[in-house]
Scaffold this active site. Sequence first.
Site, mmCIF file in Angstrom:
data_model
loop_
_atom_site.group_PDB
_atom_site.id
_atom_site.type_symbol
_atom_site.label_atom_id
_atom_site.label_comp_id
_atom_site.label_asym_id
_atom_site.label_seq_id
_atom_site.Cartn_x
_atom_site.Cartn_y
_atom_site.Cartn_z
ATOM 1 N N GLU A 41 0.252 -0.134 -3.622
ATOM 2 C CA GLU A 41 -0.837 -0.757 -4.678
ATOM 3 C C GLU A 41 -1.632 -0.140 -5.930
ATOM 4 O O GLU A 41 -1.262 -0.698 -7.155
ATOM 5 C CB GLU A 41 -1.209 -1.514 -3.773
ATOM 6 C CG GLU A 41 -1.112 -3.365 -3.338
ATOM 7 C CD GLU A 41 -0.321 -2.194 -1.750
ATOM 8 O OE1 GLU A 41 -0.493 -1.279 -1.550
ATOM 9 O OE2 GLU A 41 0.408 -2.974 -1.527
ATOM 10 N N HIS A 84 -7.628 -10.597 4.497
ATOM 11 C CA HIS A 84 -7.531 -10.981 3.793
ATOM 12 C C HIS A 84 -8.610 -12.409 3.781
ATOM 13 O O HIS A 84 -7.938 -13.322 3.396
ATOM 14 C CB HIS A 84 -6.331 -11.946 5.161
ATOM 15 C CG HIS A 84 -5.285 -10.239 5.158
ATOM 16 N ND1 HIS A 84 -5.689 -9.123 6.122
ATOM 17 C CD2 HIS A 84 -3.754 -10.442 5.050
ATOM 18 C CE1 HIS A 84 -4.514 -8.346 6.376
ATOM 19 N NE2 HIS A 84 -3.477 -9.870 5.132
#
Lengths: 332, 347
Positions: free
Chosen positions: B82, B151
């Site tokens: 990322e 999440h």
Amino acid sequence: MRKELLKYGMQTLTKNILDRMYASMLRIRMFEEKIVELYPEQEMKCPVHLCIGQEAIAAGVCLNLKKDDYVFSNHRGHGHCLAKGSPMRPLFAEFYGKATGCSKGKGGSMHLVDAERGILGTSAIVGGGIPMGVGASLASMLKNEERVTAIFFGDGAYDEGAFYESFNFASLKKLPVVFVCENNFYATNSHQSARQPGCRISDTAAAFDAHGVCVDGNDVIAVYKAARDSVSRAARGGGPSLIEAKTYRWKGHVGPEADFDKGSRPKEELDYWVERCPVKAFRAFLLEKNVTTPKEMDEVASAIKAEIDDAVSFARASPYPEAKELLEDLYI
Amino acid sequence: MPWTKVYGNKAEFEKHLAGEPGLRGLTYREALLEAASQMLASDPSVFVIGEGVDDSGGVFGTTKGLHQRFGKDRVMDSPLAENAVTGIAVGAAVAGMRPILVHMRVDFMPLTMDQIINHAAKWRYMFGGKLNVPLVIRSIVGRGWGSAAQHSQNLQALFAHIPGLKVVMPSTPFDAKGLLKASVYDGNPVIFIEHRWLYEHMGHVPEESYTVPIGKGIVRRPGKDATVVGISHMVYESMKAAEELMGEGIDCEVIDLRTIRPMDTGLIIESVKKTGRLVVADTGWKDCGPGSEIITRVVEEAFGFLKAPARRVNLPDVPTPASPALEKAYYPGAADIVSAVKKTLGK
Ligand SMILES: Cc1ncc(C[n+]2csc(CCOP(=O)(O)OP(=O)(O)O)c2C)c(N)n1
Ligand SMILES: [Mg+2]
């Protein structure tokens, strides 16, 4: 001379190239030495990370690059910009914090830019410029441009995750990029062996299915040859290379003084590397092989001196940015 | 304008659509897909990059099929890296591309903070305006089904703190399409945060390409008794709350903030000058969030107009729990907004 050059496998090395190598290294050396001379005046009010002792790497790599090839540099970036062809005026002006600086006084010595010559900004976050360099080379690939990107970083940046993520991506996409690790064995005062178990940086390339090579970073011809090979590999779609160039910085991590007396490093170590000065060694080589005359060398030096004097006067005479500029340039 | 309307659900929208022939309806996810598709078709400098942008699901359907149409170079899958991939998008932007980078969940963005905060946000200013970063980072907030602490986060406040970034959170399909285009052509790094619960929402979306201005909020429902500023999914909860309150004779003005940075302070102040009461409903935590910022600005610029202390509706000050029982207690909704508004009215 021809025989000596053949030893390096460089049949095409001309006097012109050899002279440019010398001039490029000397220009960096004299530029940095000028900073050493002026810094105590405390008129350059920003940290400076000097690359004295490491000049052969910037010079050897950048001589293989075209004007519009990209270069990404780091906190120790003066040499990279100079070798890429940046004029001295905007650099000195930036160090002096002036409006005429390359970053209009907003960057300082760690944030140099010269978009016209492919230097798309410089990060002083260790390893931070590496992903951006890969991104610029991705842009070249997507735009079908014949452009190579060279990314300079240190042995300290090799510790960072950003390096591995980026190198992997570059190899995966076969991007036209050359990773140049200037291994001067130290990240501030921390020796490479205190940070890395293997100390075999260039070997990393193999695990990513890319080309890796380790060279004597004080031998400008060795650097030039490795870079030429890597740049042409990149340009013909062969993907990235990792050049590890071993060298040594003569000054402390930051600032104009040596640091051995502070107990950071042994004096003998510095002496060993000063003895192997890249500029001195190459000068001796050129003279011994009758490539260049002492007179020609003197001319080069005086031209550089004139350029430095001009740039320093320009920087000193330039205005500071106006206070209203503080809030400018944030958004487009 | 039909497309400035907020429809609480699909059925409600379809009822309206029947009464307005000639208007087209799309879901939020289709609107995003259409925006990306139109920009990819019209501009070779636009490309999409991110983990799984070319998989069969296509980031909850928002990039579905694009790689087949535009090729894998322009709709590019990426390794699980990322931070570097964010930096790669930043570098590509500086070198003249207009990347749309997708991080499937905001929770993965803490790994990218170096490239966003130290690089993307600084690259123009630090070089005296000589370089630009025309980059959009799309990211998605999850909610429910035990998504839990890693999440489902709402990290807009982290980005909104940083000069040099813009932060956009569209709530309607029309805005999703128009703000995505505006973000791609803004020229600055834009963090574009979507909410999973919005993907199925429907609304009017013109087929032609258009932009919605960044930095402008919008009044979704005019009212005179209290101002409710909603963000992203909380706009819908605010609308529900307003309806409920209307039943009790309390008339709320609902503002959809749409952009967190730069903030449309003027619109909020106008409204508070009229209503004298303020509630901010955000999808994230309370401390140092957009609600704190909005109320501070009102206090700084319109203190005298406030008839009562302002209120905030946020998540409780803990990470997201997994159990449905705890999730239920965790997420605020219309009822919490209703009670916050009543508090400002001393009820
Ligand atoms: C992410 C990050 N960590 C730490 C620092 C502080 N720092 C600046 S330069 C440096 C050493 C870098 O060493 P290296 O990459 O080998 O470059 P060199 O200074 O030797 O040229 C450190 C630790 C930083 N700027 N960024
Ligand atoms: Mg080092």
